[in-house]
Design an enzyme around this catalytic site. Structure first.
Site, PDB file in Angstrom:
ATOM      1  N   HIS A   1       1.133  -1.058   0.000  1.00 22.25           N
ATOM      2  CA  HIS A   1      -0.004   0.225  -0.022  1.00 22.25           C
ATOM      3  C   HIS A   1       0.694   0.689  -0.328  1.00 22.25           C
ATOM      4  O   HIS A   1       0.764   2.765   0.662  1.00 22.25           O
ATOM      5  CB  HIS A   1      -1.648   0.439   1.261  1.00 22.25           C
TER       6      HIS A   1
ATOM      7  N   ASP B   1      -4.839   6.089   9.347  1.00 25.17           N
ATOM      8  CA  ASP B   1      -6.384   5.708   9.244  1.00 25.17           C
ATOM      9  C   ASP B   1      -6.672   4.352   8.757  1.00 25.17           C
ATOM     10  O   ASP B   1      -8.482   4.069   8.788  1.00 25.17           O
ATOM     11  CB  ASP B   1      -6.297   6.910   8.232  1.00 25.17           C
TER      12      ASP B   1
ATOM     13  N   GLU C   1      -8.289  15.067  13.982  1.00 32.65           N
ATOM     14  CA  GLU C   1      -7.050  15.126  12.703  1.00 32.65           C
ATOM     15  C   GLU C   1      -8.017  16.811  12.375  1.00 32.65           C
ATOM     16  O   GLU C   1      -8.532  17.243  12.588  1.00 32.65           O
ATOM     17  CB  GLU C   1      -7.863  13.779  12.127  1.00 32.65           C
TER      18      GLU C   1
END
Ligand SMILES: Cc1cc2nc3c(=O)[nH]c(=O)nc-3n(C[C@H](O)[C@H](O)[C@H](O)COP(=O)(O)OP(=O)(O)OC[C@H]3O[C@@H](n4cnc5c(N)ncnc54)[C@H](O)[C@@H]3O)c2cc1C
Length: 512
Positions: A92, A159, A271
Site C-alpha cells: 500500500h 486511518d 485530525e
C-alpha cells in the site's frame, strides 16, 4: 551469418543472466513451491496502491516461516552478486517502495497463511504491562480484532487498518491519536528483525538498541521486521465523533493547537481536513450525513475553502460501560471558533470509527474508484510556516489549479512523544502539521498531479518552508541527505552496519 551470431550471443547472454539468478536462488534452503517466478506472482509484486510504479522482480518468495526469509537474505548477502530483497506488506505504498528490480520480493503476508492468527499473542507482563506480540506481516485490522476480544487495544492507529505492522512501523504510523501517544513507532517495546546480513536479531531500547532505533521509521533499510511487541491499553467500546467546520484558517489552527495541548482528560483523537468548492464528492461527502452535506455545500459557495476538525472522545469502558453526557461533550468544545452552528456530533462503536476508511473502500471498489492512481504527497510542515503554507500554497496555488481530486488532510500533532533516536524525521518545533494531498485520480491523468506535487515542493522551497516529506521516495541522493539533515550521518552509518551490501528495500531509492 553475422546477424545469426549476434542474435545467438544476445540469447546466450540473456540465458546466462537467468541461469546465474536461477543458480544462486536454487541454493536457497527452502522447501516446496515458495519461490515463484510465474507471471501472476511477478505482476502482483510489481504493483502497489499508487498504481504508478511498475518494477519487476526476478522472483517472489512466499515464506511460510521466518527462517525462509533468513535463508533468502543470507543467500543474497553471501553471494558474489548480492540481489535486492524487498519485504512487501500489503503493497500500500504509492511509489514502488516495496518493489525491487531484478531481485526478490518477499510477500510477508504469506507467513500468515500457514499459522493464521497464531502470530498475534496478548500478554500481561508484570514489568512491561499489557502488550501484544505480533508478526510483522500482520494487518492492523487483525491486531484490532484480536485485542478487542480481550477488551484491549493499541493506542495509535493509522486511518486505514488493512496495512501491515512491518509496513507502518517502517514509516512511523501516524494518526489522530499521535498528539497524545506519539506515532506507532513510539509504542513498540521490542522487535525481531532480519538484518541485511541475514541474521535474526531481537532488539529493544535497552538491548541492541542501535538496531531497534534504526528500524523504527527506517524505511525498511536496516532489517525485515518479523515480530513487534506493541503496547496495549484498555479499549473503549464507544466514541463520540465530532466535526467542526471553519472558514477562517487562523481560527482552525488556533483551536486545533488548543485541543491537542489541553489537559489529559481531553480528546483522544484530533485530525483535520480541507474541503474546496470543486473537491470531488468522494473526497469528503461520504464522511457526512446528507443534511450536513447540503449545509456544507451552501457554506462552500460562500467561502470556497473550508477546514474541518474531526475530534473523538472515547467512552463506554468495561466494566460499567458508562455513557458520556452531552454537557461533558459540550465542555470539550467550549470557546472554540467554528462557524456558528456547524458542529456535527454522532456516536459510533470504537471498531466502526477505527475501520472507517475500509467502509469507504467497500463503497468505492464496485464504482471503480478505489483501484485508481494515487500520486500522493504527504508532508510535515512546521507550525511556524503553516499560516504561510495555507495562504501561498493551499489558497493561492492549489485552489487556483482546480486539479486536486482527493481528500486533503491538514492536522496538528506534537513532537514530544517522538523519539529522536529513531530513524523517522520530523520538522523542528514542538507542534508540526501533517498535510496530505491524497490525490485519487479518476481521469487517469496522474502525471498532472505529479507535476502539481513537485510544484508544491518547489514553491515551499522558494518560500523557505522547511517541508519534511512523509512516505515519499522521489528524491535524489542529495535530497535524501537534506531530508535527514543531522540524522543522515547516523542513518548511513547504520546502513553500513546492518545492511552493508545494500540489499534491503531498494525501492525507497536511498542507497540504490
Ligand atoms: C488508504 C491508506 C491510508 C493510509 N493512512 C495512513 C495513516 O493514517 N498514517 C500513516 O502513517 N500512513 C498511512 N498510510 C501509509 C502506510 O502507512 C504506508 O504506505 C505503509 O507502508 C503501508 O503498509 P504496507 O504494509 O502496505 O507496506 P508496503 O507498502 O508493503 O511496504 C512499505 C515499505 O516498508 C517495507 N516493509 C514492508 N514490510 C516490512 C517489514 N515487515 N519489515 C521491514 N520493512 C518492511 C517495504 O519494503 C517498503 O519499503 C496509508 C496508506 C493507505 C493506502
Amino acid at each position: 551469418m553475422i546477424i545469426f551470431l549476434m542474435i545467438l550471443s544476445n540469447v546466450m547472454s540473456i540465458v546466462g543472466k537467468n541461469m546465474m539468478w536461477n543458480d544462486s536462488l536454487l541454493n536457497l534452503n527452502i522447501s516446496g513451491n515458495k519461490l515463484r517466478r510465474d507471471t501472476r506472482a511477478i505482476d502482483r509484486a510489481s504493483r502497489d496502491y499508487g498504481k504508478i510504479a511498475n518494477i519487476r522482480p526476478d522472483a517472489v518468495l512466499y515464506p511460510t516461516s521466518v527462517n525462509d526469509i533468513v535463508n533468502l537474505v543470507k543467500l543474497s548477502y553471501n553471494s558474489k552478486r548480492p540481489f535486492g530483497v524487498a519485504a512487501r506488506g500489503r503493497g500500500h505504498s504509492v511509489r514502488g517502495q516495496a518493489m525491487v528490480k531484478k531481485g526478490v520480493v518477499v510477500e510477508m503476508t504469506s507467513l500468515n497463511t500457514v499459522t493464521r492468527g497464531s502470530r498475534i499473542r496478548i500478554v500481561n507482563d508484570p514489568r512491561l504491562g499489557l502488550y501484544t506480540d505480533v508478526g510483522g506481516e500482520q494487518m492492523w485490522i487483525d491486531v484490532l480484532y484480536a485485542t478487542l476480544q480481550r477488551g484491549l487495544s493499541p493506542v495509535v492507529w493509522t486511518d486505514y487498518l488493512y496495512l501491515t505492522v512491518g509496513g507502518t512501523l517502517s514509516n512511523a504510523g501516524l494518526g489522530g491519536q499521535a498528539f497524545r501517544h506519539g506515532p506507532q513507532i513510539s509504542n513498540v517495546f521490542e522487535l525481531d528483525v532480519i538484518t541485511g546480513k541475514g541474521r535474526l536479531v531481537t532488539c529493544s531500547n535497552t538491548y541492541r538498541s542501535e538496531l531497534f532505533y534504526a528500524v523504527l521509521g527506517g524505511l525498511g533499510q536496516f532489517g525485515i521486521i518479523t515480530r513487534a511487541r506493541i503496547r496495549l491499553v484498555k479499549a473503549p467500546t464507544k466514541v463520540k465523533w465530532v466535526k467542526l467546520m471553519y472558514s477562517d484558517f487562523s481560527a482552525y489552527i488556533r483551536d486545533q493547537e488548543n485541543l491537542i495541548t489541553s489537559n489529559d482528560d481531553g480528546l483522544n483523537y484530533v485530525e483535520g481536513s480541507v474541503i474546496m468548492d470543486y473537491s470531488h464528492p468522494i473526497s469528503w461527502e461520504t464522511s457526512f450525513s446528507p443534511i450536513e452535506v447540503s449545509r456544507i455545500k451552501t457554506l462552500l459557495t460562500q467561502h470556497k475553502i473550508l477546514y474541518c476538525i474531526e475530534a473523538i472522545k472515547y467512552y463506554g469502558y468495561a466494566p460499567t460501560y458508562s455513557n458520556i453526557s452531552e454537557t461533558e461533550v459540550d465542555n470539550l468544545f467550549q470557546g472554540l471558533s467554528y462557524v456558528p452552528g456547524f458542529i456535527f456530533k454522532k456516536d459510533a462503536s470504537y471498531f466502526d470509527f477505527l475501520n472507517r476508511v475500509h467502509v469507504k473502500e467497500i463503497a468505492l471498489q464496485p464504482l471503480g474508484l478505489w483501484n485508481i492512481p494515487h500520486p500522493w504527497l504527504n508532508m510535515f510542515i512546521p507550525k511556524s510556516s503553516i499560516m504561510n503554507f495555507n495562504q501561498r500554497v493551499l489558497v493561492d496555488f492549489i485552489h487556483k489549479q482546480n486539479k486536486s481530486t482527493g481528500p486533503i488532510h491538514a492536522y496538528a500533532t506534537r513532537r514530544n512523544k517522538w523519539d529522536d533516536r529513531m530513524s523517522a524525521v520530523t520538522p523542528d518545533g514542538e507542534i508540526f502539521y501533517f498535510v496530505g494531498l491524497l490525490h485519487a485520480v479518476v481521469d487517469g491523468d496522474w502525471k498532472s498531479r505529479d507535476i502539481l506535487n513537485k510544484e508544491v515542493l518547489g514553491l515551499c522551497k522558494k518560500l523557505g518552508i522547511e517541508v519534511k516529506e512523509y512516505l515519499w521516495n522521489q528524491k535524489t541522493k542529495d535530497e535524501w541527505i537534506r531530508h535527514f539533515g543531522p540524522k543522515w550521518r547516523i542513518f548511513a552509518q547504520r546502513k553500513a552496519l546492518f545492511d552493508p551490501k545494500k540489499i534491503l528495500s531498494p525501492g525507497q531509492n536511498i542507497f540504490n
